[in-house]
Design a protein around this motif. Sequence first.
Motif, PDB file in Angstrom:
ATOM      1  N   ALA A   1      16.646  12.058  -7.280  1.00 44.32           N
ATOM      2  CA  ALA A   1      15.742  11.588  -6.232  1.00 44.32           C
ATOM      3  C   ALA A   1      15.138  10.253  -6.646  1.00 44.32           C
ATOM      4  O   ALA A   1      14.586  10.122  -7.741  1.00 44.32           O
ATOM      5  N   VAL A   2      15.264   9.249  -5.785  1.00 42.58           N
ATOM      6  CA  VAL A   2      14.708   7.919  -6.050  1.00 42.58           C
ATOM      7  C   VAL A   2      13.768   7.553  -4.909  1.00 42.58           C
ATOM      8  O   VAL A   2      13.818   8.137  -3.824  1.00 42.58           O
ATOM      9  N   THR A   3      12.908   6.577  -5.150  1.00 38.83           N
ATOM     10  CA  THR A   3      11.937   6.153  -4.145  1.00 38.83           C
ATOM     11  C   THR A   3      12.410   4.871  -3.487  1.00 38.83           C
ATOM     12  O   THR A   3      12.615   3.866  -4.175  1.00 38.83           O
ATOM     13  N   PRO A   4      12.599   4.875  -2.163  1.00 36.97           N
ATOM     14  CA  PRO A   4      13.008   3.641  -1.478  1.00 36.97           C
ATOM     15  C   PRO A   4      11.900   2.610  -1.492  1.00 36.97           C
ATOM     16  O   PRO A   4      10.706   2.936  -1.511  1.00 36.97           O
ATOM     17  N   GLY A   5      12.276   1.338  -1.460  1.00 31.18           N
ATOM     18  CA  GLY A   5      11.293   0.269  -1.561  1.00 31.18           C
ATOM     19  C   GLY A   5      10.643  -0.124  -0.254  1.00 31.18           C
ATOM     20  O   GLY A   5       9.563  -0.728  -0.252  1.00 31.18           O
ATOM     21  N   ARG A   6      11.263   0.204   0.882  1.00 31.77           N
ATOM     22  CA  ARG A   6      10.744  -0.259   2.170  1.00 31.77           C
ATOM     23  C   ARG A   6       9.283   0.111   2.412  1.00 31.77           C
ATOM     24  O   ARG A   6       8.505  -0.732   2.905  1.00 31.77           O
ATOM     25  N   PRO A   7       8.823   1.340   2.115  1.00 24.64           N
ATOM     26  CA  PRO A   7       7.422   1.679   2.401  1.00 24.64           C
ATOM     27  C   PRO A   7       6.404   0.873   1.608  1.00 24.64           C
ATOM     28  O   PRO A   7       5.210   0.929   1.927  1.00 24.64           O
ATOM     29  N   TYR A   8       6.844   0.115   0.593  1.00 24.57           N
ATOM     30  CA  TYR A   8       5.913  -0.668  -0.217  1.00 24.57           C
ATOM     31  C   TYR A   8       5.586  -2.026   0.413  1.00 24.57           C
ATOM     32  O   TYR A   8       4.767  -2.767  -0.121  1.00 24.57           O
ATOM     33  N   PHE A   9       6.221  -2.340   1.516  1.00 22.99           N
ATOM     34  CA  PHE A   9       5.993  -3.619   2.192  1.00 22.99           C
ATOM     35  C   PHE A   9       5.344  -3.362   3.548  1.00 22.99           C
ATOM     36  O   PHE A   9       5.810  -2.519   4.317  1.00 22.99           O
ATOM     37  N   CYS A  10       4.283  -4.106   3.860  1.00 25.70           N
ATOM     38  CA  CYS A  10       3.662  -3.963   5.177  1.00 25.70           C
ATOM     39  C   CYS A  10       4.289  -4.910   6.186  1.00 25.70           C
ATOM     40  O   CYS A  10       3.990  -4.828   7.383  1.00 25.70           O
ATOM     41  N   ALA A  11       5.151  -5.817   5.728  1.00 27.23           N
ATOM     42  CA  ALA A  11       5.913  -6.692   6.611  1.00 27.23           C
ATOM     43  C   ALA A  11       7.388  -6.547   6.245  1.00 27.23           C
ATOM     44  O   ALA A  11       7.762  -5.660   5.478  1.00 27.23           O
ATOM     45  N   GLU A  12       8.213  -7.401   6.771  1.00 28.69           N
ATOM     46  CA  GLU A  12       9.647  -7.295   6.508  1.00 28.69           C
ATOM     47  C   GLU A  12       9.921  -7.515   5.019  1.00 28.69           C
ATOM     48  O   GLU A  12       9.522  -8.539   4.446  1.00 28.69           O
TER      49      GLU A  12
ATOM     50  N   LEU B   1       5.305  13.157  -3.598  1.00 29.09           N
ATOM     51  CA  LEU B   1       4.606  14.438  -3.672  1.00 29.09           C
ATOM     52  C   LEU B   1       5.534  15.625  -3.440  1.00 29.09           C
ATOM     53  O   LEU B   1       5.292  16.712  -3.971  1.00 29.09           O
ATOM     54  N   ALA B   2       6.584  15.433  -2.638  1.00 28.78           N
ATOM     55  CA  ALA B   2       7.470  16.539  -2.316  1.00 28.78           C
ATOM     56  C   ALA B   2       8.313  16.932  -3.530  1.00 28.78           C
ATOM     57  O   ALA B   2       8.832  16.064  -4.247  1.00 28.78           O
ATOM     58  N   GLU B   3       8.423  18.228  -3.770  1.00 29.48           N
ATOM     59  CA  GLU B   3       9.260  18.709  -4.864  1.00 29.48           C
ATOM     60  C   GLU B   3      10.725  18.626  -4.450  1.00 29.48           C
ATOM     61  O   GLU B   3      11.096  19.124  -3.380  1.00 29.48           O
ATOM     62  N   PRO B   4      11.562  18.009  -5.259  1.00 32.27           N
ATOM     63  CA  PRO B   4      12.984  17.940  -4.905  1.00 32.27           C
ATOM     64  C   PRO B   4      13.636  19.305  -5.044  1.00 32.27           C
ATOM     65  O   PRO B   4      13.077  20.216  -5.678  1.00 32.27           O
ATOM     66  N   PRO B   5      14.813  19.479  -4.463  1.00 33.94           N
ATOM     67  CA  PRO B   5      15.518  20.759  -4.597  1.00 33.94           C
ATOM     68  C   PRO B   5      15.808  21.074  -6.066  1.00 33.94           C
ATOM     69  O   PRO B   5      15.830  20.172  -6.917  1.00 33.94           O
ATOM     70  N   PRO B   6      16.024  22.355  -6.381  1.00 33.18           N
ATOM     71  CA  PRO B   6      16.354  22.730  -7.764  1.00 33.18           C
ATOM     72  C   PRO B   6      17.555  21.953  -8.293  1.00 33.18           C
ATOM     73  O   PRO B   6      18.538  21.749  -7.586  1.00 33.18           O
ATOM     74  N   GLY B   7      17.441  21.507  -9.543  1.00 34.79           N
ATOM     75  CA  GLY B   7      18.541  20.791 -10.176  1.00 34.79           C
ATOM     76  C   GLY B   7      18.536  19.296  -9.966  1.00 34.79           C
ATOM     77  O   GLY B   7      19.310  18.580 -10.600  1.00 34.79           O
ATOM     78  N   VAL B   8      17.680  18.797  -9.067  1.00 38.02           N
ATOM     79  CA  VAL B   8      17.613  17.361  -8.803  1.00 38.02           C
ATOM     80  C   VAL B   8      16.685  16.707  -9.824  1.00 38.02           C
ATOM     81  O   VAL B   8      15.584  17.190 -10.086  1.00 38.02           O
ATOM     82  N   ILE B   9      17.140  15.607 -10.414  1.00 37.26           N
ATOM     83  CA  ILE B   9      16.337  14.873 -11.401  1.00 37.26           C
ATOM     84  C   ILE B   9      15.352  13.967 -10.672  1.00 37.26           C
ATOM     85  O   ILE B   9      15.717  13.235  -9.754  1.00 37.26           O
ATOM     86  N   GLU B  10      14.095  14.010 -11.112  1.00 35.88           N
ATOM     87  CA  GLU B  10      13.029  13.271 -10.442  1.00 35.88           C
ATOM     88  C   GLU B  10      12.863  11.866 -11.014  1.00 35.88           C
ATOM     89  O   GLU B  10      12.195  11.672 -12.021  1.00 35.88           O
ATOM     90  N   PHE B  11      13.456  10.894 -10.344  1.00 44.98           N
ATOM     91  CA  PHE B  11      13.123   9.494 -10.597  1.00 44.98           C
ATOM     92  C   PHE B  11      12.092   9.017  -9.573  1.00 44.98           C
ATOM     93  O   PHE B  11      11.748   7.840  -9.552  1.00 44.98           O
TER      94      PHE B  11
END
Length: 495
Positions: free
Chosen positions: A438-449, A110-120
Amino acid sequence: MAERSSVAELTGVLRKEVDRYSPGERLPSSRVLVERFRVSPVTVSRALAQLAAEGVVVTRPGAGAYRAEPGGPATPAPGDTSWQEVALSAQAAAGPVPRSVDASGVLVTLAEPPPGVIEFNGGYLHPSLQPERALAAALARAGRRPGAWNRPPTDGLPELRTWFARQIAGPGGEGGPSGADVLITAGGQSALTTALRALAPPGAPVLVESPTYPGMLAVARAAGQRPVPVPVDADGLRPELLAAALRATGARVLVCQPLFQNPTGAVLARERRREVLRIAREAGAFVVEDDFARSLAHEDAGALPPPLAADDPDGVVVHLRSLTKITSPSLRVGALAARGPVLERLRAIHVVDQFFVPRPLQEAALELVGSPAWPRHLRAVAAALRPRRDHLAAELRRQVPALAQAAAPRGGFHLWVRAPEGTDEAALTGAALRAGVAVTPGRPYFCAEPPAVHLRLGFAATAGTAEITEGVRRLRTACAEALPHGAGGGEPAPA
């Protein structure tokens, strides 16, 4: 230049120029600023609004903007809010399961990345793919409807409920819900929140796919529920592990995304669909079907399987979907569908939380989906997402082969990739942002390790294939910095 980049740059320039003016002196008119900086009137208006919010200028309707007078009200000394730490900790610890309100996994998209950053990391369509003209026309027509600003029925407009019911039931229309089984919600996240609050009390286990959508995990934890993982593979949720989890936990709720699952992109295999419903029915459990991506099928997706709710006479499935992903982040209109006594509980939670969805939004949604522009928009998005998906996959193979890809999904917004063993996820995502992507880390997609380090790389929020190529080039630079030694590779990307 992107609009938000123009606003940020113009704000910075004007902030410096204000120093040349005396307090109370009038700045150049908006028309002069538009011509001087070759930007749109909207950009000028937003830049001046930002400076006004900072107290740098004062705007006077019809007169223009002026340098603010010095010596305004003194900033009050901050109060002592340390007592809140004790109060919130005591609240979190109350009950059988500690409450955890963590929106970080949602804010990434949801957060807008800084100007010039490509949104992946974007979770919505790029503005060029949104039906802005059709939305504007629909909103204008909706505003002219008699009673458009009156209070709507709490369950939603009957015509919109019927439209959603037809979409869920599919072409045949047999076995699916009716309009009376549908509640209109303020988007998919709101529907998910209502469903989980209605179906599971605090402390209860809730079965979830692993990996799964972080926003759903956040909803469950904020309600004091316990997410329990059930692994997915290339064919979706694994029925034998679902049965084992139900026996071990006594859970009465499963949340799943059978179509283009987020983040893996998996589609629940045909032979597993009936098995999942059978297992849930025998355990006396509800299946919350999050059908978020049905309108996001790519051009090569072929015939889609019907929703689980389309053939569910026993009311096992609580179905939810939304118009937001396929239109605009601000068209927050979705639906919940259920059968039996549970519908009354859903209705009660929905009314307590929201009262109702604003009528103008519902009227605009009706105008949009009933217009000739709607099927054209669906076809245009399907045609646009496929080449973006294929281009991102090809560029990753060429430039960053160390990021292992699963099979490219034929629907949805993103690819799910695995980083080499030994990768520090925070270091990789940080290096990517420094490199301008900007990329999305995978850790928040897991409720366990998590079993490995993953990234979710989106292609729908990009302007097109040229931006994707540049984004992967930047990601390659980040990988050279952050991946374990010798894990990089790929041919050099063009400058």
